[in-house]
Design a protein around this motif. Structure first.
Motif, mmCIF file in Angstrom:
data_model
loop_
_atom_site.group_PDB
_atom_site.id
_atom_site.type_symbol
_atom_site.label_atom_id
_atom_site.label_comp_id
_atom_site.label_asym_id
_atom_site.label_seq_id
_atom_site.Cartn_x
_atom_site.Cartn_y
_atom_site.Cartn_z
ATOM 1 N N ILE A 21 -20.632 90.857 11.853
ATOM 2 C CA ILE A 21 -20.296 92.237 11.537
ATOM 3 C C ILE A 21 -19.804 92.319 10.099
ATOM 4 O O ILE A 21 -19.023 91.480 9.648
ATOM 5 C CB ILE A 21 -19.229 92.765 12.518
ATOM 6 C CG1 ILE A 21 -19.822 92.812 13.937
ATOM 7 C CG2 ILE A 21 -18.726 94.137 12.109
ATOM 8 C CD1 ILE A 21 -18.844 93.200 15.016
ATOM 9 N N LEU A 22 -20.288 93.308 9.383
ATOM 10 C CA LEU A 22 -19.831 93.541 8.009
ATOM 11 C C LEU A 22 -18.726 94.593 8.032
ATOM 12 O O LEU A 22 -18.824 95.597 8.753
ATOM 13 C CB LEU A 22 -20.987 94.014 7.124
ATOM 14 C CG LEU A 22 -22.191 93.062 7.005
ATOM 15 C CD1 LEU A 22 -23.245 93.672 6.089
ATOM 16 C CD2 LEU A 22 -21.763 91.692 6.481
ATOM 17 N N PHE A 23 -17.672 94.342 7.248
ATOM 18 C CA PHE A 23 -16.528 95.251 7.215
ATOM 19 C C PHE A 23 -16.365 95.857 5.826
ATOM 20 O O PHE A 23 -16.671 95.217 4.816
ATOM 21 C CB PHE A 23 -15.244 94.506 7.593
ATOM 22 C CG PHE A 23 -15.242 93.975 9.004
ATOM 23 C CD1 PHE A 23 -14.836 94.775 10.053
ATOM 24 C CD2 PHE A 23 -15.662 92.681 9.279
ATOM 25 C CE1 PHE A 23 -14.837 94.295 11.359
ATOM 26 C CE2 PHE A 23 -15.664 92.191 10.573
ATOM 27 C CZ PHE A 23 -15.248 93.006 11.620
ATOM 28 N N THR A 24 -15.834 97.086 5.794
ATOM 29 C CA THR A 24 -15.487 97.711 4.516
ATOM 30 C C THR A 24 -14.200 97.073 3.999
ATOM 31 O O THR A 24 -13.563 96.276 4.693
ATOM 32 C CB THR A 24 -15.245 99.229 4.693
ATOM 33 O OG1 THR A 24 -14.108 99.395 5.571
ATOM 34 C CG2 THR A 24 -16.455 99.918 5.300
ATOM 35 N N GLU A 25 -13.795 97.444 2.797
ATOM 36 C CA GLU A 25 -12.559 96.896 2.223
ATOM 37 C C GLU A 25 -11.345 97.267 3.061
ATOM 38 O O GLU A 25 -10.335 96.567 3.069
ATOM 39 C CB GLU A 25 -12.375 97.400 0.787
ATOM 40 C CG GLU A 25 -13.335 96.738 -0.198
ATOM 41 C CD GLU A 25 -13.117 97.216 -1.617
ATOM 42 O OE1 GLU A 25 -12.141 97.949 -1.857
ATOM 43 O OE2 GLU A 25 -13.927 96.845 -2.486
ATOM 44 N N THR A 26 -11.426 98.374 3.793
ATOM 45 C CA THR A 26 -10.298 98.806 4.636
ATOM 46 C C THR A 26 -10.371 98.207 6.040
ATOM 47 O O THR A 26 -9.557 98.529 6.904
ATOM 48 C CB THR A 26 -10.267 100.353 4.746
ATOM 49 O OG1 THR A 26 -11.547 100.809 5.226
ATOM 50 C CG2 THR A 26 -9.954 100.983 3.412
ATOM 51 N N GLY A 27 -11.374 97.337 6.266
ATOM 52 C CA GLY A 27 -11.442 96.634 7.548
ATOM 53 C C GLY A 27 -12.212 97.345 8.637
ATOM 54 O O GLY A 27 -12.154 96.957 9.805
ATOM 55 N N ASP A 28 -12.960 98.395 8.287
ATOM 56 C CA ASP A 28 -13.751 99.102 9.295
ATOM 57 C C ASP A 28 -15.160 98.514 9.363
ATOM 58 O O ASP A 28 -15.784 98.256 8.330
ATOM 59 C CB ASP A 28 -13.841 100.599 8.956
ATOM 60 C CG ASP A 28 -12.484 101.280 9.071
ATOM 61 O OD1 ASP A 28 -11.799 101.032 10.085
ATOM 62 O OD2 ASP A 28 -12.098 102.030 8.149
ATOM 63 N N TYR B 275 -19.123 98.398 9.562
ATOM 64 C CA TYR B 275 -20.134 99.378 9.172
ATOM 65 C C TYR B 275 -21.567 98.909 9.424
ATOM 66 O O TYR B 275 -22.504 99.703 9.432
ATOM 67 C CB TYR B 275 -19.964 99.793 7.701
ATOM 68 C CG TYR B 275 -20.313 98.723 6.686
ATOM 69 C CD1 TYR B 275 -21.609 98.620 6.171
ATOM 70 C CD2 TYR B 275 -19.354 97.826 6.232
ATOM 71 C CE1 TYR B 275 -21.934 97.645 5.237
ATOM 72 C CE2 TYR B 275 -19.667 96.851 5.297
ATOM 73 C CZ TYR B 275 -20.963 96.763 4.801
ATOM 74 O OH TYR B 275 -21.279 95.795 3.883
ATOM 75 N N ASP B 276 -21.775 97.601 9.639
ATOM 76 C CA ASP B 276 -23.141 97.155 9.901
ATOM 77 C C ASP B 276 -23.112 95.773 10.561
ATOM 78 O O ASP B 276 -22.107 95.061 10.527
ATOM 79 C CB ASP B 276 -23.945 97.077 8.596
ATOM 80 C CG ASP B 276 -25.464 97.112 8.850
ATOM 81 O OD1 ASP B 276 -25.868 97.304 10.021
ATOM 82 O OD2 ASP B 276 -26.230 96.949 7.891
ATOM 83 N N VAL B 277 -24.249 95.432 11.179
ATOM 84 C CA VAL B 277 -24.419 94.125 11.800
ATOM 85 C C VAL B 277 -25.633 93.470 11.159
ATOM 86 O O VAL B 277 -26.690 94.090 11.047
ATOM 87 C CB VAL B 277 -24.631 94.244 13.326
ATOM 88 C CG1 VAL B 277 -24.882 92.886 13.948
ATOM 89 C CG2 VAL B 277 -23.429 94.908 13.981
ATOM 90 N N VAL B 278 -25.479 92.225 10.721
ATOM 91 C CA VAL B 278 -26.601 91.514 10.102
ATOM 92 C C VAL B 278 -26.776 90.167 10.805
ATOM 93 O O VAL B 278 -25.837 89.637 11.399
ATOM 94 C CB VAL B 278 -26.368 91.292 8.585
ATOM 95 C CG1 VAL B 278 -26.345 92.618 7.842
ATOM 96 C CG2 VAL B 278 -25.083 90.511 8.328
ATOM 97 N N PRO B 279 -27.992 89.609 10.762
ATOM 98 C CA PRO B 279 -28.202 88.301 11.407
ATOM 99 C C PRO B 279 -27.351 87.225 10.739
ATOM 100 O O PRO B 279 -27.158 87.234 9.522
ATOM 101 C CB PRO B 279 -29.698 88.022 11.184
ATOM 102 C CG PRO B 279 -30.303 89.333 10.823
ATOM 103 C CD PRO B 279 -29.223 90.128 10.149
#
Length: 704
Positions: A418-425, A427-431
């Motif tokens: 899981i990819l997170f924004t700088e605030t820890g939310d 936002y996307d899933v990558v292999p």
């Protein structure tokens, strides 16, 4: 005549069936004036000799031992029913929805088997132990009152609180709170509790980690005693007579980019056609003394828990990230497994000893790969690592080939991050790509684990093995049937071997259904566990295996180190030989149990975050594969996010018939079967109930 405990016990033994309170009065000739005394006596006996269950019936506890009652664990299903899990060799019992209204996933209960036409059902007699005590839920209110909806307990229970408490805690609808259950739901009785903490309305990544941690009762911090013990430990590393000085050796760590604790470092030398491989493991047992506060906490935790943006370490930070971690350019205590390996991947000689090392570099997996394939900038930065890494590549390929030859199963399931924004939310899933550098470390850890396990087995000393039993024949037959249903030419095995499963997976390699078949093969397997008996590891096709390589994050490994040290120092006594097997069994069972907890908790947290991401994609179309066919619809895994949702049969525009034997839904114009690729539309996402509702796209309804 005054009725005694003995009278009650003898009466129940004679009757051999559940007895009402009134029957005691009548048969034992007890006057009404003595009713209170009898109730008091029965209440006292409930703590040791008898059980009280439905509608005030009483029976003897010893019936359980005689086989009339069954003890098991409740496994809840989101659809409202459940199963009583009794043991690996006993068939699960179905628990119908009316009984599940009062049960939680994981409860330990006593039940009796009731004959039904299709399948035996469990009739719950007594709840022995509740799985849920303090849990996170959402505050809601309606005409029934103020309550906390326990959203992450498989079946959503309501725990009611008083209006006064809701006001005192300043609760607003939709707030997440931690509730302690004071009264569990029962027939005509509401579940009740008290709010012990308010987490707030915003459900960020940190809150998700806390929700999951509380659901599984994971410890959020170390005790003051353990932290103080860790602070007192000396950082000084000395080269003593019982340790080999390997501080000049070119060894290094290879880990994920985010790693803060480094368990293992590797080094290699080439001697003609032989490879001398050094696997250095952090010597955690040097610092963690048996019976210390740190040790007791590590036993309770069993392992480190990795939740999104949060790691709940088995050991205090000072140990996990500082003293034990094999950080570069720092002198560290290590436990070394040195192996001489030939071109066939066989260990022809080995030595296991305590050492002192200095890691010369901290590489990420990607950096290691770039050094192997050639990267001028990195080669300039790490000139001494290029040749060792190329030797490591050669040896890893030899070990992979040897493992494949003996039939080791490579499940190699697709993974995602899981990819997170700088605030820890999120936002996307990558292999999450596993490449050659990952395989190098994986192969080296496996060969080291096997080597130390064989050493201990040959010595005959008490030990903890990592074992994996062969799958049940009926599950293998179902797997073969499913694979045959996908169009593969397979037959039932004469003998269940890892090679048989491996060959089926090989047939599917490169096909659209490859991941599904790997997943189905994995589902056929039993779970690996820790045992004091060596029964081999089916999945790895290894006759002797243990876990030696991750003592910073696994308690089993610390104890493996302790036994190895006793062995190489020749410290085993007759008393050890008699008493250690039972002691190690307790540790092995605890580590197996907490490993399951860690797996479930980590999977839960990732699923919640993936659903949060999907909530912003409602109405959008995605590609998926059918992973389950049931009477009420199709389970589809969305390929991009590796998350499963349900297409309910009521949303399909056709009269579909369920073909259970062949795992198909058959309509007038279209047949859906396991492994089919489909396009789906996100219809509804419920993050709290972990539900994803899908619709089949128009394209997928067309006849192919």
């Amino acid at each position: 005549m005054e009725v005694t405990e003995k009278d009650v016990i003898n009466f129940l033994k004679h009757r051999r069936k559940p007895t009402y309170f009134k029957m005691f009065l009548k048969k034992l000739g007890i006057p009404k004036s003595e009713k209170k005394k009898l109730r008091k006596l029965l209440k006292k006996l409930q703590k040791k000799k008898i059980i009280r269950y439905e509608k005030g019936k009483y029976l003897l506890t010893e019936w359980k031992e005689e086989g009339d009652l069954i003890e098991g664990r409740v496994e809840a299903h989101p659809s409202g029913y459940g199963f009583l899990i009794v043991g690996e060799d006993v068939e699960d019992l179905f628990i119908p929805p009316p009984q599940m209204r009062y049960l939680f996933d994981g409860d330990i209960v006593l039940a009796k088997a009731v004959k039904r036409r299709k399948k035996d059902e469990a009739k719950i007699v007594k709840i022995v132990q509740r799985a849920v005590k303090t849990v996170v839920g959402i505050y809601k209110k309606d005409r029934t009152g103020h309550y906390i909806l326990l959203a992450d307990t498989v079946i959503p229970h309501r725990i009611y609180i008083s209006k006064k408490e809701a006001k005192k805690k300043k609760l607003e609808e939709g707030m997440y709170v931690v509730v302690e259950i004071t009264e569990y739901p029962a027939p005509k009785v509401r579940g009740r509790g008290k709010v012990v903490e308010v987490l707030g309305k915003t459900k960020n990544t940190r809150t998700v980690a806390e929700i999951v941690a509380r659901k599984y009762s994971l410890p959020l911090k170390h005790s003051e005693e353990a932290v103080k013990e860790a602070e007192k430990l000396s950082p000084v590393v000395r080269i003593t007579k019982n340790r080999r000085d390997l501080t000049d050796q070119i060894c290094f760590t290879i880990d994920p980019e985010s790693a803060r604790d480094h368990d293992d470092a590797v080094a290699i030398e080439k001697e003609g056609n032989l490879y001398r491989l050094f696997v250095h493991i952090a010597d955690v047992s040097y610092y963690v003394k048996e019976g210390s506060a740190i040790d007791r906490e590590a036993f309770e935790r069993g392992n480190t828990y990795y939740l999104p943006e949060m790691a709940l370490h088995m050991l205090p930070e000072r140990l996990a990230a500082e003293l034990c971690s094999l950080r570069p350019d720092e002198k560290k205590y290590a436990f070394t497994c040195e192996m001489l390996i030939n071109r066939a991947g066989k260990v022809v000689d080995y030595d296991i000893y305590e050492s002192v090392i200095i890691s010369k570099a901290k590489l990420t997996y990607d950096e290691a790969l770039r050094l192997i394939v050639g990267d001028p900038a990195l080669e300039k930065k790490y000139p001494d690592l290029v040749k060792p890494l190329r030797y490591m590549e050669e040896l890893a390929k030899i070990l992979m080939k040897a493992k494949e030859k003996r039939g080791s199963i490579d499940f190699d399931m697709p993974e995602s991050k899981i990819l997170f924004t700088e605030t820890g939310d999120p936002y996307d899933v990558v292999p999450y790509e596993r490449h050659l550098a990952h395989r190098i470390i994986e192969e080296f850890m496996i060969i080291a684990n096997e080597t130390v396990a064989r050493f201990m087995e040959e010595k005959g000393y008490p030990f903890i093995y990592r074992t994996h039993e062969e799958p049940d024949l009926d599950k293998v037959i179902k797997f073969v049937d499913l694979v045959a249903g996908l169009g593969y030419d397979v037959s039932y095995p004469e003998k269940i071997t890892p090679k048989f499963i491996q060959k089926i997976i090989e047939k599917a390699t490169g096909t659209p259904e490859e991941n599904l078949i790997r997943f189905m093969a994995l589902r056929t397997m039993k779970q690996a566990k820790y045992t004091v008996e060596n029964i081999g590891h089916f999945g790895l096709a290894s006759d002797c295996y243990t876990h030696f390589t991750s003592p910073i994050r696994r308690y089993a490994d610390i104890n493996v180190h302790r036994m190895l040290k006793k062995a190489i120092r020749k410290k085993f006594t007759k008393k050890d030989m008699q008493e250690l097997p039972e002691k190690l069994k307790v540790i092995a069972d605890q580590c197996s149990k907490m490993e399951r907890v860690a797996d479930d908790a980590e999977r839960d947290a990732l699923e919640i975050l993936k659903l949060r991401i999907l909530a912003s994609h409602i109405g959008e179309e995605f590609e998926g594969v059918i992973t389950g066919v049931v009477s009420f619809g199709l389970f589809v895994e969305i390929e991009k996010y590796l998350v499963e949702g349900l297409i309910h049969i009521s949303t399909l525009p056709d009269d579909f018939r369920y073909d259970e034997e062949n795992q198909r839904l058959i309509g007038k114009e279209r047949i859906f079967r396991l492994g089919d690729k489909v396009k789906v539309i996100i219809e509804r996402v419920d993050e709290d109930l972990k539900k994803l509702d899908l619709l089949l796209s128009d394209d997928s309804l067309k006849v192919s």
